[in-house]
Design a protein around this motif. Structure first.
Motif, PDB file in Angstrom:
ATOM      1  N   GLU A 135       0.760  -1.201  -0.009  1.00 52.45           N
ATOM      2  CA  GLU A 135      -0.115  -0.083  -0.006  1.00 52.45           C
ATOM      3  C   GLU A 135       0.830   1.210   0.030  1.00 52.45           C
ATOM      4  OE1 GLU A 135      -2.533  -0.528   3.460  1.00 52.45           O
ATOM      5  OE2 GLU A 135      -3.936  -1.819   2.531  1.00 52.45           O
ATOM      6  N   LYS A 136       2.126   1.203   0.557  1.00 47.64           N
ATOM      7  CA  LYS A 136       2.707   2.336   0.795  1.00 47.64           C
ATOM      8  C   LYS A 136       3.360   2.623  -0.399  1.00 47.64           C
ATOM      9  CE  LYS A 136       6.145   4.283   3.847  1.00 47.64           C
ATOM     10  NZ  LYS A 136       7.215   3.980   4.993  1.00 47.64           N
ATOM     11  N   LYS A 137       3.956   1.584  -1.119  1.00 46.43           N
ATOM     12  CA  LYS A 137       4.475   1.556  -2.656  1.00 46.43           C
ATOM     13  C   LYS A 137       3.412   2.170  -3.513  1.00 46.43           C
ATOM     14  CE  LYS A 137       7.901  -1.917  -2.508  1.00 46.43           C
ATOM     15  NZ  LYS A 137       8.608  -3.213  -3.180  1.00 46.43           N
ATOM     16  N   ILE A 138       2.217   1.542  -3.495  1.00 43.65           N
ATOM     17  CA  ILE A 138       1.168   2.161  -4.285  1.00 43.65           C
ATOM     18  C   ILE A 138       0.935   3.613  -4.353  1.00 43.65           C
ATOM     19  CG2 ILE A 138      -1.336   2.094  -4.792  1.00 43.65           C
ATOM     20  CD1 ILE A 138      -1.216  -0.972  -4.409  1.00 43.65           C
ATOM     21  N   MET A 141       3.843   5.480  -5.542  1.00 41.46           N
ATOM     22  CA  MET A 141       3.865   5.287  -7.229  1.00 41.46           C
ATOM     23  C   MET A 141       2.573   6.251  -7.694  1.00 41.46           C
ATOM     24  SD  MET A 141       4.333   1.321  -7.859  1.00 41.46           S
ATOM     25  CE  MET A 141       4.850   1.226  -9.354  1.00 41.46           C
ATOM     26  N   GLU A 142       1.576   6.347  -6.977  1.00 42.53           N
ATOM     27  CA  GLU A 142       0.573   7.414  -7.401  1.00 42.53           C
ATOM     28  C   GLU A 142       1.015   8.742  -7.221  1.00 42.53           C
ATOM     29  OE1 GLU A 142      -2.800   6.481  -4.825  1.00 42.53           O
ATOM     30  OE2 GLU A 142      -3.666   4.722  -6.230  1.00 42.53           O
ATOM     31  N   ASP A 143       1.785   9.063  -6.196  1.00 44.52           N
ATOM     32  CA  ASP A 143       2.314  10.295  -6.142  1.00 44.52           C
ATOM     33  C   ASP A 143       3.326  10.788  -7.091  1.00 44.52           C
ATOM     34  OD1 ASP A 143       0.772  10.924  -3.663  1.00 44.52           O
ATOM     35  OD2 ASP A 143       2.376  10.461  -2.273  1.00 44.52           O
ATOM     36  N   GLU A 144       4.131   9.599  -7.374  1.00 48.08           N
ATOM     37  CA  GLU A 144       5.153   9.667  -8.647  1.00 48.08           C
ATOM     38  C   GLU A 144       4.276  10.254  -9.815  1.00 48.08           C
ATOM     39  OE1 GLU A 144       7.670   6.683  -8.508  1.00 48.08           O
ATOM     40  OE2 GLU A 144       8.892   7.176  -6.832  1.00 48.08           O
ATOM     41  N   LEU A 145       3.299   9.297 -10.223  1.00 47.06           N
ATOM     42  CA  LEU A 145       2.422   9.563 -11.290  1.00 47.06           C
ATOM     43  C   LEU A 145       1.909  10.913 -11.614  1.00 47.06           C
ATOM     44  CD1 LEU A 145       1.500   8.037 -13.681  1.00 47.06           C
ATOM     45  CD2 LEU A 145      -0.599   7.306 -12.520  1.00 47.06           C
ATOM     46  N   LYS A 146       1.296  11.482 -10.272  1.00 46.91           N
ATOM     47  CA  LYS A 146       0.936  12.690 -10.261  1.00 46.91           C
ATOM     48  C   LYS A 146       2.091  13.520 -10.351  1.00 46.91           C
ATOM     49  CE  LYS A 146      -2.839  12.225  -6.936  1.00 46.91           C
ATOM     50  NZ  LYS A 146      -3.243  12.408  -5.678  1.00 46.91           N
ATOM     51  N   VAL A 147       3.162  13.636 -10.151  1.00 51.36           N
ATOM     52  CA  VAL A 147       4.315  14.469 -10.328  1.00 51.36           C
ATOM     53  C   VAL A 147       4.590  14.276 -11.878  1.00 51.36           C
ATOM     54  CG1 VAL A 147       6.692  14.725  -9.835  1.00 51.36           C
ATOM     55  CG2 VAL A 147       5.192  14.322  -7.768  1.00 51.36           C
ATOM     56  N   LYS A 148       4.613  13.106 -12.264  1.00 53.10           N
ATOM     57  CA  LYS A 148       4.794  12.813 -13.678  1.00 53.10           C
ATOM     58  C   LYS A 148       4.138  13.724 -14.828  1.00 53.10           C
ATOM     59  CE  LYS A 148       7.666   8.754 -13.763  1.00 53.10           C
ATOM     60  NZ  LYS A 148       7.758   7.211 -14.190  1.00 53.10           N
TER      61      LYS A 148
END
Length: 174
Positions: A135-138, A141-148
């Motif tokens: 869950e932490k990784k997800i 990754m969601e945060d990274e996707l938003k940043v991307k």
């Protein structure tokens, strides 16, 4: 001299001691007392015949010996009681062994269930940790996707500005 009898039948009844009675009454009274003691101690056994009637009745002969052993067959009764006690002790011992065996079996089953539940709890704990990590990784990754996505949008905006600046510079240089 008279004493109060502790008989359960009639507590107010008095009993005379043999010294208070004439000799003929004394022997009858003591014989009567013996008979009543036999009756009360036999508790349901065949009533014993008085000694005088045994002496007076010579026709009893062989039957008398059988009657003497029947109510007074305490040795046989004692042996039977011992046998019964031994049987009961054996049954009690067997029951105790069975109880110990069942308790040991119950303990083994409880230990197995404890181990299984322990392993299940360990597995569940491990799964919870893994789930938490995933869950932490997800979320990362969601945060990274938003940043991307934000970076792509900014990159497009900068490209558009760069293209506009290039046009402005080319018009100025003409």
């Amino acid at each position: 001299m008279s004493t109060v009898s502790s008989s359960s039948r009639d507590p107010t009844r008095t009993r005379r001691t043999p010294t208070d009675l004439p000799a003929s009454l004394s022997s009858r009274t003591s014989r009567h007392e013996r008979e009543s003691k036999l009756d009360s101690s036999a508790s349901g056994a065949v009533r014993a015949t008085p000694l005088s009637s045994r002496r007076d009745n010579p026709t009893r002969g062989a039957g008398q010996a059988a009657d003497d052993t029947n109510p007074k067959d305490y040795k046989k009764m004692y042996e039977q009681a011992l046998q019964t006690n031994e049987k009961l002790k054996t049954r009690l011992g067997d029951s105790r062994k069975e109880l110990a065996r069942i308790q040991a079996r119950l303990e083994r089953v409880t230990q197995k269930q404890g181990k299984i539940s322990e392993s299940k709890s360990n597995v569940m704990e491990t799964e919870k940790r893994e789930k938490h990590v995933l869950e932490k990784k997800i979320s990362e990754m969601e945060d990274e996707l938003k940043v991307k996505t934000e970076l792509k949008n900014e990159n497009l905006r900068l490209k558009d500005e760069n293209g506009a600046l290039i046009r402005v510079i080319s018009k100025l240089s003409k």
